[in-house]
Design a protein around this motif. Structure first.
Motif, PDB file in Angstrom:
ATOM      1  N   GLU A  34       0.856  -1.198   0.000  1.00 20.82           N
ATOM      2  CA  GLU A  34       0.000   0.000   0.000  1.00 20.82           C
ATOM      3  C   GLU A  34       0.891   1.246   0.000  1.00 20.82           C
ATOM      4  O   GLU A  34       1.764   1.391   0.855  1.00 20.82           O
ATOM      5  N   GLY A  35       0.627   2.122  -0.952  1.00 20.66           N
ATOM      6  CA  GLY A  35       1.471   3.309  -1.113  1.00 20.66           C
ATOM      7  C   GLY A  35       1.347   4.317   0.017  1.00 20.66           C
ATOM      8  O   GLY A  35       2.258   5.116   0.251  1.00 20.66           O
ATOM      9  N   ALA A  42     -10.188   5.930  -2.073  1.00 22.73           N
ATOM     10  CA  ALA A  42     -11.648   6.103  -2.215  1.00 22.73           C
ATOM     11  C   ALA A  42     -12.398   5.426  -1.071  1.00 22.73           C
ATOM     12  O   ALA A  42     -13.470   5.883  -0.660  1.00 22.73           O
ATOM     13  N   THR A  43     -11.822   4.347  -0.541  1.00 24.63           N
ATOM     14  CA  THR A  43     -12.477   3.602   0.535  1.00 24.63           C
ATOM     15  C   THR A  43     -12.828   4.515   1.715  1.00 24.63           C
ATOM     16  O   THR A  43     -13.920   4.436   2.271  1.00 24.63           O
ATOM     17  N   GLY A  48     -20.594   3.844   2.145  1.00 20.44           N
ATOM     18  CA  GLY A  48     -20.747   2.457   2.576  1.00 20.44           C
ATOM     19  C   GLY A  48     -22.081   1.819   2.232  1.00 20.44           C
ATOM     20  O   GLY A  48     -22.413   0.747   2.746  1.00 20.44           O
ATOM     21  N   MET A  49     -22.852   2.450   1.333  1.00 22.47           N
ATOM     22  CA  MET A  49     -24.147   1.864   0.967  1.00 22.47           C
ATOM     23  C   MET A  49     -23.941   0.577   0.167  1.00 22.47           C
ATOM     24  O   MET A  49     -23.055   0.512  -0.690  1.00 22.47           O
ATOM     25  N   VAL A 175       4.203   1.228  -5.232  1.00 29.31           N
ATOM     26  CA  VAL A 175       4.875   0.390  -6.239  1.00 29.31           C
ATOM     27  C   VAL A 175       5.120   1.249  -7.474  1.00 29.31           C
ATOM     28  O   VAL A 175       4.186   1.838  -8.029  1.00 29.31           O
ATOM     29  N   TYR A 330     -15.770   1.945  -9.377  1.00 35.45           N
ATOM     30  CA  TYR A 330     -16.589   3.154  -9.545  1.00 35.45           C
ATOM     31  C   TYR A 330     -17.424   3.484  -8.298  1.00 35.45           C
ATOM     32  O   TYR A 330     -16.879   3.707  -7.239  1.00 35.45           O
ATOM     33  N   ARG A 331     -18.771   3.471  -8.402  1.00 31.12           N
ATOM     34  CA  ARG A 331     -19.637   3.907  -7.286  1.00 31.12           C
ATOM     35  C   ARG A 331     -19.919   2.784  -6.281  1.00 31.12           C
ATOM     36  O   ARG A 331     -20.582   3.013  -5.280  1.00 31.12           O
ATOM     37  N   GLY A 333     -17.665   0.041  -5.013  1.00 29.57           N
ATOM     38  CA  GLY A 333     -16.553  -0.797  -4.554  1.00 29.57           C
ATOM     39  C   GLY A 333     -16.774  -1.406  -3.187  1.00 29.57           C
ATOM     40  O   GLY A 333     -16.282  -2.503  -2.901  1.00 29.57           O
ATOM     41  N   ILE A 334     -17.519  -0.724  -2.326  1.00 32.12           N
ATOM     42  CA  ILE A 334     -17.765  -1.277  -0.988  1.00 32.12           C
ATOM     43  C   ILE A 334     -18.728  -2.457  -1.134  1.00 32.12           C
ATOM     44  O   ILE A 334     -18.489  -3.540  -0.606  1.00 32.12           O
ATOM     45  N   LEU A 335     -19.799  -2.227  -1.895  1.00 39.50           N
ATOM     46  CA  LEU A 335     -20.760  -3.297  -2.175  1.00 39.50           C
ATOM     47  C   LEU A 335     -20.068  -4.522  -2.790  1.00 39.50           C
ATOM     48  O   LEU A 335     -20.336  -5.660  -2.408  1.00 39.50           O
TER      49      LEU A 335
END
Ligand SMILES: Cc1cc2nc3c(=O)[nH]c(=O)nc-3n(C[C@H](O)[C@H](O)[C@H](O)COP(=O)(O)OP(=O)(O)OC[C@H]3O[C@@H](n4cnc5c(N)ncnc54)[C@H](O)[C@@H]3O)c2cc1C
Length: 372
Positions: A34-35, A42-43, A48-49, A175, A330-331, A333-335
């Motif tokens: 992880e940089g 974005a996380t 979180g929907m 990286v 995109y919109r 990623g959590i899902l």
């Protein structure tokens, strides 16, 4: 310092952490590079929907994948807590999409015949559940299955669970390049030395546009900036997520509300603007009259990674080498993180993956579409 692994994952957002967790469950030796800090992209910005029904319109492979991912959260809730002692804060009270006139109501009602879980709630029923909403609404589409989680806690829960099962998570190691070598399969150059691995998964969100280009893939990836704010209120009692005019209010418990989000294309800046936050306040103030008494807690912004067709890339580099991408969520990623992690781990260890998912998220799908 260990530098040799079966799998190296570039990027420690929710996608990279979910992949690490699922690989560690398969006893694969895995490192996440992880940089910055885990979950800092974005996380960290997401509401979180888990909007499988509210975000996706077509009954296609993407929707099925999203539904499976949404359901998988109910298993992960306890599984991740047992390993990490971190609660993902799964709230499961659904969502209301509001209508303030008959035209808006008709538009929302069009979704009813396509999804048997949806219900139309007239004004009185909505206000019975949500008495602090402004009373001039016509009704709302009730989407019972679209709950929400805490993105930061979910990312942390995946990360801690992966570590518990043997994965290494290394922070502050951006990286710079990925090269094929003779003796080892891949060499990943970082500011803190070289890591080697048999497989590489590129999961660094919107910044993967750099690796897509440098690894000869003509696939677009652009940022869609989203701004949010959070407030705290003792007066507003919201049970469900509220959605209106492309904006939402997510009740996070203890009176905290997350309000989002703007959509600014091709903007790489990660600071919220006055105008962006003002537009959210203007949209939400008439819906929740008591919000003017709420305490402002925070404002922030993040970059959604958008692909050409809005669907993620989850699959192998077309060269057929042990190089994979899991990016462009995109919109959603959590899902999509649970199923993305599972799918990528299955691809790497050679377990079966549904053909429709391989095709839907393939890195060559655009080329195949042109050829048909
Ligand atoms: C305002 C907003 C609201 C959102 N709301 C929702 C929502 O309600 N529900 C939902 O499902 N989705 C939501 N999303 C989308 C969701 O946040 C993203 O799809 C998801 O976080 C993508 O995760 P990721 O791990 O791919 O990327 P990221 O979280 O961006 O993680 C990528 C990581 O890679 C690291 N990195 C970058 N370059 C390198 C490098 N060279 N080497 C090593 N590491 C590197 C970064 O530091 C970062 O930590 C929202 C997004 C925004 C912006």
């Amino acid at each position: 310092m260990k530098t040799d692994y079966d799998v190296a994952i570039v990027g420690g957002g929710i996608i990279g952490q979910s992949i690490a967790y699922h690989l560690a469950k398969e006893n694969v030796s895995v490192v996440v590079l992880e940089g910055n800090a885990v979950g800092s992209g974005a996380t960290r910005a997401a509401a979180g929907m888990l909007g499988a029904n509210s975000e996706l319109d077509d009954d296609d492979a993407f929707y099925q994948f999203a539904k499976e991912s949404q359901r998988y959260y109910h298993t992960l809730n306890q599984e991740l807590f047992d390993l990490s002692q971190v609660s993902i804060q799964l709230f499961d009270r659904g969502m209301y999409k509001l209508a303030y006139n008959e035209e808006e109501a008709e538009t929302l009602k069009r979704a009813l015949p396509m999804n048997s879980t949806l219900e139309w709630h007239p004004r009185e029923q909505v206000l019975k559940h949500e008495p602090t909403l402004s009373s001039d609404l016509v009704g709302a589409l009730y989407i019972p299955e679209d709950g929400h989680v805490s993105p930061v806690d979910t990312c942390l829960a995946f990360s801690k669970s992966a570590r518990f099962l043997g994965a290494d998570i290394v922070e502050n190691v951006p990286v710079h390049s990925i090269e094929k070598t003779d003796e080892k399969d891949y060499a990943l150059q970082t500011a803190k030395g070289t890591y080697y691995s048999k497989h590489v998964v590129i999961a660094n969100g919107v910044w993967s546009h750099y690796f897509l280009k440098n690894l000869d893939l003509q696939l677009g990836m652009k940022p869609v900036k989203g701004e949010c704010l959070s407030v705290k209120s003792d007066k507003i009692k919201l049970e469900k997520t509220i959605f209106y005019d492309h904006c939402y209010i997510v009740p996070k418990g203890n009176g905290k509300l997350v309000i989002g989000a703007t959509m600014v294309e091709d903007d790489w800046t990660t600071e919220p603007t006055f105008g962006g936050i003002q537009s959210l306040m203007n949209k939400m103030a008439p819906i929740l009259p008591d919000i003017k008494y709420a305490t402002l807690l925070d404002t922030w912004a993040g970059l959604r990674p958008q692909t050409i067709d809005g669907k993620p890339y989850i699959g192998q580099h077309p060269s057929g080498e042990h190089l994979y991408f899991a990016t462009g969520h995109y919109r959603n990623g959590i899902l999509l993180a649970p199923k993305t992690g599972e799918m990528m781990a299955n691809l790497i260890v050679g377990k079966q993956v549904k053909k429709e998912y391989v095709e839907a998220f393939s890195l060559t799908r655009h080329i195949q579409q042109v050829m048909r």
